[in-house]
Motif scaffolding. Structure first.
Motif, PDB file in Angstrom:
ATOM      1  N   GLY A  68       0.799  -1.218   0.000  1.00  0.00           N
ATOM      2  CA  GLY A  68       0.000   0.000   0.000  1.00  0.00           C
ATOM      3  C   GLY A  68       0.828   1.264   0.000  1.00  0.00           C
ATOM      4  O   GLY A  68       0.363   2.311   0.459  1.00  0.00           O
ATOM      5  N   GLY A  69       2.057   1.167  -0.511  1.00  0.00           N
ATOM      6  CA  GLY A  69       2.919   2.340  -0.551  1.00  0.00           C
ATOM      7  C   GLY A  69       3.628   2.645   0.744  1.00  0.00           C
ATOM      8  O   GLY A  69       4.289   3.676   0.861  1.00  0.00           O
ATOM      9  N   ILE A  70       3.509   1.768   1.760  1.00  0.00           N
ATOM     10  CA  ILE A  70       4.166   1.980   3.063  1.00  0.00           C
ATOM     11  C   ILE A  70       5.529   1.314   3.026  1.00  0.00           C
ATOM     12  O   ILE A  70       5.637   0.078   3.083  1.00  0.00           O
ATOM     13  N   VAL A  71       6.582   2.104   2.897  1.00  0.00           N
ATOM     14  CA  VAL A  71       7.944   1.597   2.820  1.00  0.00           C
ATOM     15  C   VAL A  71       8.784   2.299   3.879  1.00  0.00           C
ATOM     16  O   VAL A  71       8.742   3.526   4.005  1.00  0.00           O
ATOM     17  N   SER A  72       9.543   1.538   4.637  1.00  0.00           N
ATOM     18  CA  SER A  72      10.373   2.108   5.688  1.00  0.00           C
ATOM     19  C   SER A  72      11.552   2.866   5.088  1.00  0.00           C
ATOM     20  O   SER A  72      11.957   2.602   3.945  1.00  0.00           O
ATOM     21  N   PRO A  73      12.150   3.772   5.833  1.00  0.00           N
ATOM     22  CA  PRO A  73      13.463   4.289   5.445  1.00  0.00           C
ATOM     23  C   PRO A  73      14.465   3.127   5.370  1.00  0.00           C
ATOM     24  O   PRO A  73      14.372   2.168   6.134  1.00  0.00           O
ATOM     25  N   ALA A  74      15.401   3.220   4.430  1.00  0.00           N
ATOM     26  CA  ALA A  74      16.346   2.128   4.195  1.00  0.00           C
ATOM     27  C   ALA A  74      17.585   2.262   5.068  1.00  0.00           C
ATOM     28  O   ALA A  74      17.959   3.358   5.491  1.00  0.00           O
TER      29      ALA A  74
END
Length: 694
Positions: free
Chosen positions: A534-540
């Protein structure tokens, strides 16, 4: 309490009420800390050296003090064995973060003894780590300002998003134990929840005694949800109180913390310390007091969340004349402003600031019990104020948010957050600090946002705290990654430069993923993230694939092992203190048999971008540095089969294969070993191993 001249701010005139905060020093009581490793104990009112060293040469002056009427006292209620158990648990988690509280004593001097001369003579002893005047009674951090309503429970930004979570199961802290250590309480205030007292009561004759301060703090957390007065953040929690100072123990905070641990405080529970200490004329965080800091470390090592106040000294904690270190896993709160006061989410002028401060909460115009002015009913048990302020208020609101999150997790059947993960959740989801245009940046962190933090825990966002290992080998068939953080769900996928990896959910705070060999063919720095869909991506976070650990699965010049292990999958081997361990290098091909080789070491762990740079230095080794890398004094030659110009090895090896058994290391230490041989002009490495001695 000292009345100040009425101050005009916007269109309101209010009377400022100030409680002077801070801790001075006793002029007749010394706080003595003997060095860790000594076996000095109090027996029949006198110091005894159970280690047989005769008090390290200071027996004569100590006996002279005792003959002059000086008396010794242990400042803890728990037995020596109980304290030893707490120290052992803390050191298992934080080898360098806690010292032995059994070696702390109070020395009460009679008027006939010269205090300065006594301090000077004790400080010169090699068995004494510190000798100081004991701080006087702790005081609360109160600094009232302008009026407002109970805005601190409101929506994020202006408030801390607390009210949003009250309707969720566990949102009022059910199942959480909360301890408040403070400077006094009003008897029978109508907004005080039921409490259990730990230890002796507060010394009401102490100048720092302020029953309104403790009442205000307790109400912020525990005021019942009954439609009367205010409502505490975690009104369904179970509350404990402890006196910061008693008639027999002037500085009682560490003692109360140890009592809490012996009364079942553990993961999911909260300790709030809305106090400060005065050093060199500055009001500073209470955790700078050595025994208090050690007790905080003991508590956080057992999973207890400890929230401290940054202090109302208006100083930069990164450069203040502080006497020691800060606690390793406490959460420190600074005081943030409001629109009618110092400015929304801006630093309240009295609040300390700097890198040690983790987060902020409302630190002015806080509505709570005590003091009066807002409402004054029949007697002080019905007093309320709208002027509670400073880092005490901020610490209590922050502690309430921590307790609310732990209650929400418990109600949903999830494990509680560790102190480190709680801090990360609050920092990652808080409302950013605001700095006025043209003003210097004085860090007090983001304003805690309970609603956003709870959303993170439900998977509405994701944050990575650690990836293990963070350094992988080139050319291996596959590697496994463990990803720790917050907000992980069954839909979470670990990504490798955007490429999804086979991922398994362990817990909401841990994922495991497999990196196939096709992604490990070349040296590279990769961005690893978590995609919740759903477009929820953590900082890498970065993961390095490079050559220095070549051979972890059997390639390279040979196999390096510690205690027979290569430390897979994360190249790490644990070694116990004072325990012998073996190191060996075995060739995997006749090509390398009897080939000249060397084993190099690094103090700490090599930085992922440069194999010769060191991060996280946690000790030192008595090996001469090797000038092969003059920019890195932490590189040393561990063993070699041939002389190396200018490099003094700790051992001369007889050949390859080679092995050696070492005696125990007496101090916690981390170092990295890696073997290398040279064929022509090509350096061929063994695998590398991080050795953790603890």
């Amino acid at each position: 309490m000292i009345p100040r001249i009425p101050t005009l701010r916007t269109t309101l005139v209010v009377c400022l009420l100030l409680v002077l905060s801070g801790i001075g020093f006793s002029q007749s009581t010394l706080e003595i800390k003997f060095r860790d490793g000594e076996r000095i104990r109090l027996r029949d009112g006198k110091l005894k050296d159970l280690g047989g060293a005769g008090l390290g040469g200071i027996a004569a002056p100590i006996r002279a003090l005792e003959a002059a009427g000086a008396t010794w006292r242990r400042p803890f209620s728990l037995s020596e064995s109980a304290i030893e158990n707490l120290v052992d648990v803390a050191r298992q988690r934080m080898p360098n973060g806690s010292y032995d509280l059994n070696l702390v004593f109070e020395l009460h001097l009679p008027p006939s003894v010269d205090v300065s001369a006594t301090l000077e003579s004790l400080r010169g002893s090699p068995v004494i780590e510190s000798a100081t005047l004991q701080p006087e009674a702790p005081r609360g951090s109160v600094a009232p300002d302008l009026s407002s309503l109970q805005s601190w429970v409101g929506p994020a930004g202006l408030g801390s998003g607390i009210q949003t979570n009250w309707t969720a199961p566990g949102g009022r802290g059910a199942g959480v134990k909360a301890l408040i250590v403070d400077v006094g309480w009003l008897p029978a205030h109508v907004d005080a929840p039921p409490t259990t007292f730990l230890g002796a009561p507060y010394d009401v004759n102490n100048p720092a005694y302020d029953p309104h301060h403790g009442t205000a703090d307790l109400a912020l957390l525990g005021a019942p949800n009954d439609g009367v007065g205010i409502t505490g953040v975690i009104s369904d929690a179970t509350f404990y109180l402890g006196a910061a100072s008693t008639t027999t123990n002037l500085f009682n905070i560490a003692n109360v913390i140890t009592l809490a641990l012996s009364n079942g405080f553990g993961p999911g529970d909260i300790i709030a310390l809305p106090l400060e200490v005065s050093y060199v004329g500055s009001a500073l965080p209470i955790e700078l007091h050595g025994p208090t800091r050690a007790a905080i470390d003991m508590a956080t090592a057992q999973g207890v969340i400890v929230v401290t106040a940054a202090g109302n000294g208006s100083v930069d904690l990164s450069s203040a004349p502080v006497p020691g270190n800060f606690a390793m896993d406490s959460i420190m709160a600074g005081a943030g402003g409001m629109p009618l006061g110092s400015g929304e989410r801006q630093r309240v002028p009295i609040s300390n600031w700097g890198p040690p401060v983790d987060v902020q909460a409302q630190g002015e115009l806080v509505v709570t019990a005590g003091y009066g002015l807002l409402y004054m009913g029949v007697g002080t048990q019905e007093y309320y104020t709208h002027l509670f302020a400073g880092t005490s208020a901020a610490a209590m609101i922050t502690a309430g948010v921590c307790g609310q999150l732990q209650g929400l997790l418990a109600a949903s059947g999830q494990p509680p957050l560790s102190p480190a993960l709680m801090r990360q959740a609050l920092v990652a989801t808080g409302s950013p600090q605001i700095t006025a245009p043209g003003a210097p940046v004085q860090h007090i962190g983001p304003r805690v946002d309970a609603a956003s933090a709870y959303g993170l825990l439900l998977g509405a966002s994701a944050v990575i705290s650690q990836i293990t290992p963070a350094r992988l080998s080139i050319g291996v068939a596959s590697e496994s990654l463990t990803v720790q953080g917050l907000g992980f769900t069954a839909s979470s996928v670990v990504t490798w430069n955007g490429i999804p990896l086979a991922t398994t959910l362990g817990t909401p705070t841990q994922l495991s993923a497999v990196v196939p060999g096709s992604l490990l063919a070349s040296s590279q720095v990769v961005s690893v993230a978590v995609d919740n869909g759903g477009g929820i991506v953590s900082p890498a976070l970065p993961v390095t694939v490079d050559g220095p650990f070549l051979g972890a699965s059997g390639q390279g010049a040979g196999v390096l092992r510690v205690n027979g292990s290569m430390g897979l999958p994360d190249h790490r081997v644990d070694v116990s203190l004072n325990t012998a361990f073996s190191i060996d290098v075995a060739p995997i091909s006749p090509l390398f048999t009897n080939t000249p080789f060397a084993v190099f070491g690094f103090i700490g762990v090599p930085n992922l971008q440069d194999g010769y740079s060191i991060t996280g230095i946690s000790g030192s080794m008595a090996f001469a540095p090797c000038p092969a890398d003059p920019l890195n004094p932490n590189l040393f030659t561990f063993a070699t089969t041939v002389p190396l110009g200018g490099c003094q090895p700790a051992f001369m090896a007889s050949g390859n294969p080679w092995n050696v058994v070492l005696g125990g290391v007496p101090t916690p230490l981390r170092f990295t070993l890696q073997g290398v041989t040279v064929i022509g002009t090509t350096a061929i490495f063994t695998n590398g191993i991080i050795v953790d001695v603890h």
